[in-house]
Motif scaffolding. Sequence first.
Motif, short mmCIF file in Angstrom:
data_model
loop_
_atom_site.label_atom_id
_atom_site.label_comp_id
_atom_site.label_asym_id
_atom_site.label_seq_id
_atom_site.Cartn_x
_atom_site.Cartn_y
_atom_site.Cartn_z
N ASN A 117 -5.35 -17.27 -4.56
CA ASN A 117 -4.20 -16.79 -3.79
C ASN A 117 -3.05 -16.38 -4.71
OD1 ASN A 117 -2.66 -16.47 -1.20
ND2 ASN A 117 -1.43 -18.09 -2.13
N ASP A 118 -2.75 -17.21 -5.70
CA ASP A 118 -1.63 -16.89 -6.59
C ASP A 118 -1.92 -15.67 -7.45
OD1 ASP A 118 0.07 -18.82 -5.69
OD2 ASP A 118 -0.27 -20.24 -7.31
N CYS A 119 -3.16 -15.53 -7.90
CA CYS A 119 -3.51 -14.36 -8.72
C CYS A 119 -3.41 -13.06 -7.90
CB CYS A 119 -4.91 -14.51 -9.30
SG CYS A 119 -5.03 -15.70 -10.66
N VAL A 120 -3.92 -13.09 -6.67
CA VAL A 120 -3.84 -11.90 -5.81
C VAL A 120 -2.39 -11.62 -5.42
CG1 VAL A 120 -4.57 -10.88 -3.62
CG2 VAL A 120 -6.20 -12.21 -4.98
N LYS A 121 -1.65 -12.67 -5.12
CA LYS A 121 -0.24 -12.51 -4.76
C LYS A 121 0.53 -11.83 -5.89
CE LYS A 121 1.55 -16.04 -2.77
NZ LYS A 121 2.15 -17.35 -2.46
N TYR A 122 0.29 -12.28 -7.11
CA TYR A 122 0.95 -11.70 -8.27
C TYR A 122 0.52 -10.24 -8.46
CZ TYR A 122 1.83 -10.76 -13.24
OH TYR A 122 2.22 -10.19 -14.43
N THR A 144 1.72 -19.53 1.96
CA THR A 144 2.77 -18.75 2.62
C THR A 144 4.05 -18.67 1.79
OG1 THR A 144 3.38 -20.75 3.85
CG2 THR A 144 1.94 -19.16 4.96
N SER A 145 4.00 -19.07 0.54
CA SER A 145 5.20 -19.03 -0.29
C SER A 145 5.39 -17.65 -0.91
CB SER A 145 5.12 -20.08 -1.40
OG SER A 145 4.27 -19.64 -2.44
N ALA A 146 6.57 -17.44 -1.46
CA ALA A 146 6.89 -16.16 -2.09
C ALA A 146 6.87 -16.27 -3.61
CB ALA A 146 8.26 -15.67 -1.62
N GLY A 147 6.15 -17.23 -4.13
CA GLY A 147 6.04 -17.39 -5.58
C GLY A 147 4.60 -17.62 -5.99
N ALA A 148 4.27 -17.18 -7.19
CA ALA A 148 2.94 -17.41 -7.75
C ALA A 148 3.09 -18.35 -8.93
CB ALA A 148 2.31 -16.09 -8.20
N LYS A 156 3.66 -22.69 -17.81
CA LYS A 156 3.51 -22.62 -16.36
C LYS A 156 4.86 -22.36 -15.71
CE LYS A 156 0.62 -23.20 -12.81
NZ LYS A 156 -0.01 -24.49 -12.48
N VAL A 157 4.93 -21.29 -14.93
CA VAL A 157 6.17 -20.92 -14.25
C VAL A 157 5.84 -20.49 -12.83
CG1 VAL A 157 7.42 -20.21 -16.32
CG2 VAL A 157 5.99 -18.55 -15.13
N THR A 158 6.84 -20.52 -11.96
CA THR A 158 6.70 -19.95 -10.63
C THR A 158 7.32 -18.56 -10.67
OG1 THR A 158 6.79 -22.12 -9.57
CG2 THR A 158 7.22 -20.21 -8.18
N ILE A 159 6.47 -17.55 -10.58
CA ILE A 159 6.90 -16.16 -10.72
C ILE A 159 7.30 -15.63 -9.34
CG2 ILE A 159 6.20 -13.84 -11.42
CD1 ILE A 159 4.14 -15.21 -13.28
N PRO A 160 8.51 -15.12 -9.18
CA PRO A 160 8.91 -14.55 -7.88
C PRO A 160 8.00 -13.39 -7.49
CG PRO A 160 10.82 -14.87 -9.31
CD PRO A 160 9.60 -15.06 -10.17
N THR A 161 7.45 -13.46 -6.30
CA THR A 161 6.58 -12.41 -5.78
C THR A 161 6.93 -12.20 -4.31
OG1 THR A 161 4.88 -14.08 -5.31
CG2 THR A 161 4.71 -12.90 -7.41
N ARG A 162 5.94 -11.85 -3.49
CA ARG A 162 6.13 -11.75 -2.04
C ARG A 162 5.07 -12.59 -1.35
NH1 ARG A 162 7.61 -6.23 -2.84
NH2 ARG A 162 5.40 -5.66 -2.82
#
Length: 458
Positions: A117-122, A144-148, A156-162
Amino acid sequence: MITWKSKLDSLIRLAVERSSVTNEVRIGQGLLSDVGVVARKVTSSPKALVVADARGFDAAGPAVVAALRDEGFSADTLILPADPLPVASVGEAEPIRATLAADAGIFPVSVGSGVINDCVKYAAFRTDRRYMAVATAASMDGYTSAGASLARDGFKVTIPTRAPVAMIADLDVITAAPPEMNAWGYGDLAGKVPAGGDWILAETMGAEPIDELAWSLVQEDLAVWLEGPEGIASGDKDAIARLFTGLTAVGFAMEAHGSSRPASGAEHQIAHLWEMQGLEHNGRKVPHGAAVAVGCVASLALFDWILEQDFDGFDVPATLDAAPGLDAREAELARAIHEPRTAAMARIELRAKHVERDIHEIRLNRLRSNWRAVRKRLETQLVRREDMVSKLRRAGAPVSAAEIGVSPRHLLETLRAAAFIRRRYTIFDFLHDIGSTEAAIASVVPRLAGVSALEVRK
């Protein structure tokens, strides 16, 4: 009694209405056949790309592809190997991003859990398009979050995405997931207990006020979401649905707040440090939720220590005089974190949150003036370490560092280092502010590891 279905009809529906990105969330049984219908509602693209690892695709991929094709989509697949497991990193997401960048008409659909999910979100965010998530396990809170949450240059970071435009969770699939995956999700959700304590401390010390909307989405029903942990281990559908609904609410809280603060505190700093170190146990990468579960127990042990202290007569001048300056703190960081890239990024975080004596004095005076009320609030928010250990064990999640391959010495080093990797104010920063980091760590590590203080240092 509050049921997950009632919360789905109220809390989650309202969260979707508030969201600027997510148009639809469906949680229930037999929903894989809805994927095509929902996708058609949220995209005009004729082409879909289903992205999964081999295990996630086996769980739901063929049904997702069939549902998309039934609605007229041309549905291709991009399947990553499941052995070794995909890594939550920008590098792992790059082939997905490149595939999307090559065709602006592709609508991506992630089928899997955290890493996928995080890879596709990014990748979707980097190529400026929406995506849809199909969950296969209640293993984490990021659907359902807006971060990857990805490693970038080893950090390791939480990258702002959608957030996804739509998310579907078929409880038949999620209940059939390996029990340990849903136990990891329980560990991730349990971590919101000390994360809430961290936010209370941050507000108390004037570092960051609590966002009441995000707080209520996570904390208001948290005790309900964590009820009946033995149902997670046994595969009880209501227990797993309750867990998944709670994790979904947490994701919306992060989107509403604009960061992971509502869901992540010291317990995640501990887990992220282990993830950056590539922690493995029995030849397998330690999953995020398993690391968070152990981090949750460690964080609660530190909170137990704090609640035993009396700050009414706290000596503010002596604490200020003994406080290390930025140069001394950077020297501590260098002793605690040896990997050069991690140390360099941690130094940026430390400099961002370091305060001089005047701000430090204001914080300590706030603590001394408000401690009794703060103690009461923390006691209401928190679960004692031994009680959380019981809950996690019944859910099937790990509770001790040894269960994920961390020695007592490694645990000690982790608690010393974790404070430096995030600028977010947590219990680690509170312990620094009151001048008690080493005292607290020295007290809790032997109890957490079940060994003597002498053995910890070996």
